[in-house]
Design an enzyme around this catalytic site. Structure first.
Site, PDB file in Angstrom:
ATOM      1  N   ALA A 272       1.698  -2.845   6.581  1.00 18.81           N
ATOM      2  CA  ALA A 272       0.940  -3.667   7.528  1.00 18.81           C
ATOM      3  C   ALA A 272       1.605  -5.012   7.813  1.00 18.81           C
ATOM      4  CB  ALA A 272      -0.476  -3.878   7.006  1.00 18.81           C
TER       5      ALA A 272
ATOM      6  N   ASN B 196       0.795  -1.234   0.000  1.00 19.40           N
ATOM      7  CA  ASN B 196       0.000   0.000   0.000  1.00 19.40           C
ATOM      8  C   ASN B 196       0.826   1.283   0.000  1.00 19.40           C
ATOM      9  OD1 ASN B 196      -2.588  -1.367   0.098  1.00 19.40           O
ATOM     10  ND2 ASN B 196      -2.029  -1.922   2.181  1.00 19.40           N
TER      11      ASN B 196
ATOM     12  N   HIS C  18       8.745   3.762   9.850  1.00 20.51           N
ATOM     13  CA  HIS C  18       7.333   4.056   9.626  1.00 20.51           C
ATOM     14  C   HIS C  18       7.124   5.550   9.511  1.00 20.51           C
ATOM     15  CE1 HIS C  18       6.463  -0.089  10.566  1.00 20.51           C
ATOM     16  NE2 HIS C  18       7.260   0.041  11.601  1.00 20.51           N
TER      17      HIS C  18
ATOM     18  N   TYR D  72      -0.519  10.000   6.404  1.00 20.51           N
ATOM     19  CA  TYR D  72       0.722   9.752   5.668  1.00 20.51           C
ATOM     20  C   TYR D  72       1.194  10.917   4.803  1.00 20.51           C
ATOM     21  CZ  TYR D  72      -0.484   4.974   7.010  1.00 20.51           C
ATOM     22  OH  TYR D  72      -0.806   3.851   7.729  1.00 20.51           O
TER      23      TYR D  72
ATOM     24  N   ARG E  49      -3.406   8.153  -0.194  1.00 20.67           N
ATOM     25  CA  ARG E  49      -3.940   7.274   0.838  1.00 20.67           C
ATOM     26  C   ARG E  49      -3.898   7.967   2.202  1.00 20.67           C
ATOM     27  NH1 ARG E  49      -0.033   2.874   3.674  1.00 20.67           N
ATOM     28  NH2 ARG E  49      -1.602   1.681   4.782  1.00 20.67           N
TER      29      ARG E  49
ATOM     30  N   ASN F 234      10.192  -0.118   5.254  1.00 19.55           N
ATOM     31  CA  ASN F 234       8.871   0.169   5.798  1.00 19.55           C
ATOM     32  C   ASN F 234       7.970  -0.971   5.330  1.00 19.55           C
ATOM     33  OD1 ASN F 234       6.333   0.979   6.507  1.00 19.55           O
ATOM     34  ND2 ASN F 234       6.519   3.067   5.703  1.00 19.55           N
TER      35      ASN F 234
ATOM     36  N   ARG G 178      -1.504   5.199  17.357  1.00 18.51           N
ATOM     37  CA  ARG G 178      -2.639   4.810  16.521  1.00 18.51           C
ATOM     38  C   ARG G 178      -3.379   3.598  17.107  1.00 18.51           C
ATOM     39  NH1 ARG G 178      -0.767   4.531  10.475  1.00 18.51           N
ATOM     40  NH2 ARG G 178      -3.033   4.487  10.223  1.00 18.51           N
TER      41      ARG G 178
ATOM     42  N   GLU H  17      14.017  -0.627  10.538  1.00 17.85           N
ATOM     43  CA  GLU H  17      12.573  -0.589  10.272  1.00 17.85           C
ATOM     44  C   GLU H  17      12.116   0.855  10.380  1.00 17.85           C
ATOM     45  OE1 GLU H  17      10.366  -3.154  12.942  1.00 17.85           O
ATOM     46  OE2 GLU H  17       8.570  -1.924  12.761  1.00 17.85           O
TER      47      GLU H  17
HETATM   48  C1  DQA Z   1       3.092   2.282   8.258  1.00 17.08           C
HETATM   49  C2  DQA Z   1       2.266   1.945   9.518  1.00 17.08           C
HETATM   50  C3  DQA Z   1       1.533   0.614   9.351  1.00 17.08           C
HETATM   51  O1  DQA Z   1       0.771   0.332  10.508  1.00 17.08           O
HETATM   52  C4  DQA Z   1       0.595   0.679   8.164  1.00 17.08           C
HETATM   53  O2  DQA Z   1      -0.019  -0.575   7.967  1.00 17.08           O
HETATM   54  C5  DQA Z   1       1.271   1.141   6.923  1.00 17.08           C
HETATM   55  C6  DQA Z   1       2.222   2.245   6.995  1.00 17.08           C
HETATM   56  C7  DQA Z   1       3.736   3.676   8.336  1.00 17.08           C
HETATM   57  O3  DQA Z   1       4.627   3.951   7.535  1.00 17.08           O
HETATM   58  O4  DQA Z   1       3.343   4.501   9.180  1.00 17.08           O
HETATM   59  O5  DQA Z   1       0.980   0.669   5.818  1.00 17.08           O
HETATM   60  O6  DQA Z   1       4.137   1.329   8.123  1.00 17.08           O
END
Ligand code: DQA
Length: 159
Positions: free
Chosen positions: A86, A15, A110, A27, A22, A83, A117, A108
C-alpha cells in the site's frame, strides 16, 4: 567474485508477509516464503543470486534501499524488484529513496492488477521513480521483475 556481483534484491512492503492467507482471491494461496523461494530458484536458473527482504516498516525499506545504493556503487548489486504494498499509493519517502539511489535499476511490481481494482490503487507515487512497472501476473510478477532487471543490466552492457 563475478558471481557475487550478479545479485538482485527483492523487497516486499507492508502486509506481504500475510501472503497465502490474506485475501486469497486477490493474492492467491502462495506464502511469502514460497514466493521468495521461487524468486531465488528463478534467479539461479538465469544466473543471478537473489536476496529477499520483507518489512512492514517504511523506514526499514528506505534504509535497505540506501544500502542497495552503496552496494550498487561497489558493484555488489545489480538492481531491485520492489512490491511496496500500500506504500505504492502514499509514500513520497519511498519515491525519494529510489530517486536517491539513481541510476540503480528498480522495478515496481504488484501481484494484482491494481488498475482493475479500487480507484485508490490506480495511482502509484512510486512509478515515476522506477525504471518500469509490472502488475497483474500473480506471483509471476516477481519473476518478470527479475527478468526486467536482467534486461536493463544486459542493455547497459551492450550500450
Ligand atoms: C499490491 C497492491 C497494493 O494496492 C496493495 O496495497 C498491496 C499489494 C499487489 O501486490 O498487488 O498490499 O502491491
Amino acid at each position: 567474485q563475478e558471481h557475487r556481483m550478479k545479485k538482485i534484491l527483492i523487497l516486499n512492503g507492508p502486509n506481504l508477509n500475510l501472503l497465502g492467507t490474506r485475501e486469497p482471491a486477490q493474492y492467491g494461496y502462495t506464502t511469502l516464503p514460497d514466493v521468495e523461494a521461487f524468486c531465488k530458484a528463478h534467479g539461479e536458473k538465469i544466473g543471478y543470486e537473489v536476496e529477499c527482504l520483507q518489512s512492514n516498516w517504511e523506514g526499514a525499506l528506505i534504509d535497505r534501499i540506501h544500502e542497495a545504493g552503496r552496494q550498487y556503487k561497489a558493484g555488489e548489486l545489480l538492481g531491485i524488484v520492489i512490491n511496496p504494498g500500500a506504500l505504492t499509493h502514499t509514500s513520497i519517502a519511498l519515491h525519494d529513496a529510489i530517486k536517491g539511489v539513481d541510476p540503480l535499476p528498480v522495478i515496481e511490481c504488484h501481484i494484482s492488477n491494481v488498475h482493475a481494482r479500487e480507484e485508490f490503487r490506480h495511482h502509484s507515487v512510486i512509478a515515476a521513480a522506477v525504471n518500469g512497472v509490472i502488475c497483474g501476473f500473480g506471483i509471476h510478477s516477481y519473476e518478470l521483475g527479475i527478468e526486467a532487471v536482467a534486461a536493463i543490466v544486459n542493455a547497459n552492457k551492450k550500450g
